[in-house]
Design a protein around this motif. Structure first.
Motif, mmCIF file in Angstrom:
data_model
loop_
_atom_site.group_PDB
_atom_site.id
_atom_site.type_symbol
_atom_site.label_atom_id
_atom_site.label_comp_id
_atom_site.label_asym_id
_atom_site.label_seq_id
_atom_site.Cartn_x
_atom_site.Cartn_y
_atom_site.Cartn_z
ATOM 1 N N ALA A 253 0.811 -1.217 0.000
ATOM 2 C CA ALA A 253 0.000 0.000 0.000
ATOM 3 C C ALA A 253 0.845 1.268 0.000
ATOM 4 C CB ALA A 253 -0.928 -0.002 1.221
ATOM 5 N N VAL A 254 2.134 1.160 0.331
ATOM 6 C CA VAL A 254 3.005 2.338 0.326
ATOM 7 C C VAL A 254 3.423 2.640 -1.111
ATOM 8 C CG1 VAL A 254 5.185 3.302 1.169
ATOM 9 C CG2 VAL A 254 3.824 1.790 2.634
ATOM 10 N N PRO A 255 3.188 3.845 -1.620
ATOM 11 C CA PRO A 255 3.562 4.172 -3.005
ATOM 12 C C PRO A 255 5.058 3.991 -3.247
ATOM 13 C CG PRO A 255 2.117 5.871 -2.072
ATOM 14 C CD PRO A 255 2.516 4.967 -0.946
ATOM 15 N N ALA A 262 13.208 8.596 -0.993
ATOM 16 C CA ALA A 262 14.173 8.383 0.079
ATOM 17 C C ALA A 262 15.525 7.951 -0.481
ATOM 18 C CB ALA A 262 13.643 7.328 1.053
ATOM 19 N N ALA A 263 15.514 7.156 -1.550
ATOM 20 C CA ALA A 263 16.773 6.704 -2.157
ATOM 21 C C ALA A 263 17.548 7.872 -2.763
ATOM 22 C CB ALA A 263 16.484 5.641 -3.213
ATOM 23 N N LEU A 267 19.716 7.510 1.289
ATOM 24 C CA LEU A 267 19.455 6.534 2.337
ATOM 25 C C LEU A 267 19.623 5.116 1.796
ATOM 26 C CD1 LEU A 267 16.289 8.069 4.050
ATOM 27 C CD2 LEU A 267 18.668 8.222 4.796
ATOM 28 N N GLY A 268 20.150 4.236 2.637
ATOM 29 C CA GLY A 268 20.277 2.833 2.255
ATOM 30 C C GLY A 268 18.960 2.089 2.422
ATOM 31 N N TYR A 269 18.988 0.797 2.036
ATOM 32 C CA TYR A 269 17.746 0.003 2.046
ATOM 33 C C TYR A 269 17.130 -0.070 3.440
ATOM 34 C CZ TYR A 269 14.702 -4.074 1.798
ATOM 35 O OH TYR A 269 13.624 -4.918 1.891
ATOM 36 N N TRP A 270 17.938 -0.418 4.440
ATOM 37 C CA TRP A 270 17.385 -0.617 5.774
ATOM 38 C C TRP A 270 16.941 0.690 6.401
ATOM 39 C CZ3 TRP A 270 15.787 -5.153 6.872
ATOM 40 C CH2 TRP A 270 16.431 -6.281 6.349
ATOM 41 N N ARG A 271 17.631 1.788 6.124
ATOM 42 C CA ARG A 271 17.180 3.081 6.640
ATOM 43 C C ARG A 271 15.878 3.512 5.976
ATOM 44 N NH1 ARG A 271 18.788 4.726 11.249
ATOM 45 N NH2 ARG A 271 18.765 6.945 10.674
ATOM 46 N N ILE A 272 15.731 3.203 4.704
ATOM 47 C CA ILE A 272 14.474 3.518 4.011
ATOM 48 C C ILE A 272 13.330 2.733 4.627
ATOM 49 C CG2 ILE A 272 13.247 3.303 1.822
ATOM 50 C CD1 ILE A 272 15.878 3.859 0.397
#
Length: 363
Positions: A253-255, A262-263, A267-272
């Motif tokens: 559900a998150v667009p 965020a990328a 930001l990295g994957y886990w921070r996103i």
């Protein structure tokens, strides 16, 4: 400079007669609604008076089993005599303050977890600390607290501890499974799908039998594990598969633009996931998570099949006492009221939390 004040319109009060008009239209707005209303009233007129007479008017509130059998109503004297056993089962009478304190600690932890003001890092530390304290209270500590075998545990403390520990353990595992199922790594995604579908395709009773019969064989020779701990491990792994599908729905559900934006900020994957995606996804799936929590609470009654005296099994055993043999209806009514209180309270909390989070997001 001129200050410009924006008047915020207040919610208009509903006219006194508006509620009655709405109720009348809902009950008799059409011939079909009127027919259903009349049929419902007739059914209640048939059911409610005898039920009320059995529950209250003709009930036996004190006395012995002989007094109850002489009457025509419910035997609440049985509940007064057996309420401790229903709630605490076979736990030694002189040490029953320990499971009571464990229940208070667990309920306090759940209440704190339900309030957003306590959603801090300290709460994550409090969960393992409170769980360990409850386990030590129930089991004891040789040399300091008199030990009590888990075979004597039962009733409400066992239901609360198993439910809370399993759900708290299953939730982070479910988040990882949901992320793995949406991963671009084919191998990781395949393993996640296989695990989720396998667990969801096995009855919970089979999982419990696996915990009692198969899991001990996997332990090294001479090693043993408490049956309640075995049940907790397998139930947590089982529930994680169901919660993972709920969380996956929230992730979808998150667009996608949220993650891309965020990328671009570096930001990295886990921070996103931590700062952008998961907070929005978990907010969306609050109703689903609460629904799963309520369902899992009711599913703890299946622990009876492996000899663990949960709340329902303790109520059944209380009515098997030769002195009070046969008063199953009253025992099950008390247990049903306890389950209903938790279930209804959870559903109302879900609605309250949705409104609060929606208001905070809008502000």
């Amino acid at each position: 400079m001129t200050a410009i004040e924006l008047a915020v319109p207040r919610r208009m009060a509903r006219p006194p007669g508006r509620a009655l008009t709405t109720l009348r239209r809902g009950l008799f707005g059409s011939w079909l609604n009127g027919l259903v209303t009349l049929a419902t009233v007739a059914l209640l007129a048939v059911i409610v008076p005898p039920l009320l007479r059995w529950l209250v008017i003709d009930a036996t509130w004190s006395g012995s089993a002989a007094d109850c059998r002489a009457g025509d109503g419910a035997c609440w004297a049985f509940i007064a005599a057996k309420i401790r056993f229903i709630l605490l089962a076979f736990y030694p009478a002189e040490l029953q303050w320990r499971p009571v304190l464990a229940c208070v600690l667990m309920l306090g932890l759940l209440a704190a977890t339900a309030l957003p003001r306590f959603w801090r890092r300290e709460l994550a530390i409090a969960w393992p600390a409170v769980i360990a304290a409850c386990w030590l209270l129930m089991a004891g500590l040789p040399g300091l607290i008199a030990p009590v075998s888990s075979n004597q545990w039962g009733g409400l403390p066992v239901t609360l501890i198993i439910w809370a520990v399993c759900f708290a353990s299953a939730l982070p595992l479910a988040v990882l499974l949901a992320l793995a199922r949406r991963s671009n790594m084919a191998g990781l995604r395949l393993l996640s799908v296989a695990y989720i579908e396998l667990m969801r395709g096995i009855p919970m009773v089979a999982i419990l039998y696996f915990a009692m019969l198969i899991l001990p064989m996997a332990l090294p020779a001479g090693q043993s594990m408490d049956k309640i701990l075995r049940a907790i491990i397998m139930i947590a792994l089982f529930w994680a598969a169901y919660i993972a599908e709920v969380v996956r729905g929230g992730l979808q559900a998150v667009p996608e633009g949220q993650r891309e934006a965020a990328a671009t900020l570096g930001l990295g994957y886990w921070r996103i996931m931590q700062l952008v995606v998961l907070p929005q996804a978990l907010r969306v799936v609050i109703p689903g998570l609460v629904n799963q929590a309520i369902g899992f609470l009711l599913a703890t009654s299946l622990l009876a099949v492996i000899g663990i005296f949960d709340l329902l099994n303790a109520a059944k055993a209380s009515a098997a006492d030769p002195s009070w043999l046969g008063f199953y209806d009253e025992a099950y009514l008390v247990v049903a009221a306890i389950y209903f209180a938790f279930g209804y309270g959870g559903s109302r909390y879900s609605l309250w939390l949705e409104r609060r989070l929606h208001r905070e997001r809008r502000d």
